[in-house]
Design an enzyme around this catalytic site. Structure first.
Site, PDB file in Angstrom:
ATOM      1  CD  GLU A   1      -1.613  -2.433   1.484  1.00 58.21           C
ATOM      2  OE1 GLU A   1      -2.357  -3.395   1.187  1.00 58.21           O
ATOM      3  OE2 GLU A   1      -0.515  -2.580   2.064  1.00 58.21           O
TER       4      GLU A   1
ATOM      5  CG  HIS B   1     -11.621  -7.910   5.022  1.00 65.95           C
ATOM      6  ND1 HIS B   1     -10.988  -8.793   5.862  1.00 65.95           N
ATOM      7  CD2 HIS B   1     -10.878  -7.848   3.889  1.00 65.95           C
ATOM      8  CE1 HIS B   1      -9.900  -9.274   5.255  1.00 65.95           C
ATOM      9  NE2 HIS B   1      -9.820  -8.705   4.058  1.00 65.95           N
TER      10      HIS B   1
END
Length: 277
Positions: free
Chosen positions: A11, A81
């Site tokens: 990321e 998530h």
């Protein structure tokens, strides 16, 4: 084929590469697969992307960068998530933070972010990928950033949310009308930073009551900023203390998700508190 490609699963690298592309003049759209994993890129976003123009005295900027990332509860996402980290990014001058409530909004707001001369973080509530159905024009169109939308007009209580929560609040408004006889004004904030305080305050001056709801944790969630601003601007118009209905100050649970999220019934209890104060 060369314009869309898979990057290494880093990321920090994805955002850093996007910053470099944007500084070089290219339109860069970086995608972080889940908002829960955006934190390795936090340094790049806050210390590089957000400050590039300021640091260089406007000689350089990465305003052509947009970061897309799915966020929010999905019914089975558990700890890693399901998070809604928008409040972290609302603390960073130099970027824009946007969250749509459905497909039509998503296209118009995303195109605005891509064309905006500032780096934008675009959170996409992932439960809406499969759950939201709308007519979306094939033509090019944009929707204004930093402009909240009054989705439903009302007179007794102002309900503010963004993303998935707007749909919850519309249900709440219907229940409040049927069970309590209360007329609720529902506002979709749409842009978290810089946010549209004028639309919210104008509504609160009319209704005298405000409830803000979001899935993110209660402490230091963006509802706190809204509440602080509204009580400063609308103090003499308020009929009751501002109510926040949010996630709990715990990690996002798995099997206990239904108890964690600010559902219709929690929001309805919040309206009752506002009305009975």
């Amino acid at each position: 084929g060369d314009r869309v490609f898979n990057s290494p699963l880093s990321e920090q690298g994805i955002v850093a590469f996007g910053i470099g592309l944007a500084v070089g003049g290219a339109t860069a759209i970086a995608e972080i697969q889940f908002a829960d994993y955006i934190f390795p890129a936090f340094d790049q976003i806050t210390n590089e992307a957000a400050k590039f123009r300021y640091r260089s005295g406007n000689l350089f900027d990465c305003g052509k960068l947009t970061i897309r990332t799915p966020c929010g509860a999905v019914g089975h996402g558990a700890l890693y998530h399901s998070q809604s980290p928008e409040a972290f990014f609302a603390h960073i001058p130099g970027i824009k933070v946007v969250i749509p409530r459905g497909p039509y909004q998503a296209k118009g707001l995303l195109l605005s972010c891509i064309r905006d001369p500032n780096p934008c973080v675009f959170f996409e509530p992932k439960i809406l990928y499969r759950g939201a159905i709308e007519e979306v024009p094939t033509k090019d169109y944009t929707l204004p950033l930093s402009q909240a939308e009054v989705v439903q007009e009302g007179n007794d209580v102002t309900l503010v949310g963004w993303g998935t929560q707007v749909h919850v609040l519309l249900e709440v408004a219907k229940i409040a009308q049927e069970k309590l006889g209360m007329s609720c004004e529902v506002i979709d904030l749409r842009t978290i930073l810089p946010w549209d305080s004028d639309t919210i305050c104008k509504s609160v001056v009319k209704t005298g009551r405000l409830l803000v709801a979001h899935e993110a944790t209660h402490t230091m969630g963006f509802a706190a900023e809204i509440a602080a601003t509204v009580q400063s601007e609308c103090f003499l118009n308020l009929e009751s203390p501002i109510e926040r209905v949010c996630g709990y100050d715990t990690p996002f649970p798995h099997v206990f998700e239904p108890f964690y999220i600010p559902d219709q019934w929690k929001c309805l209890e919040g309206i009752k508190k506002l009305v009975n104060y």
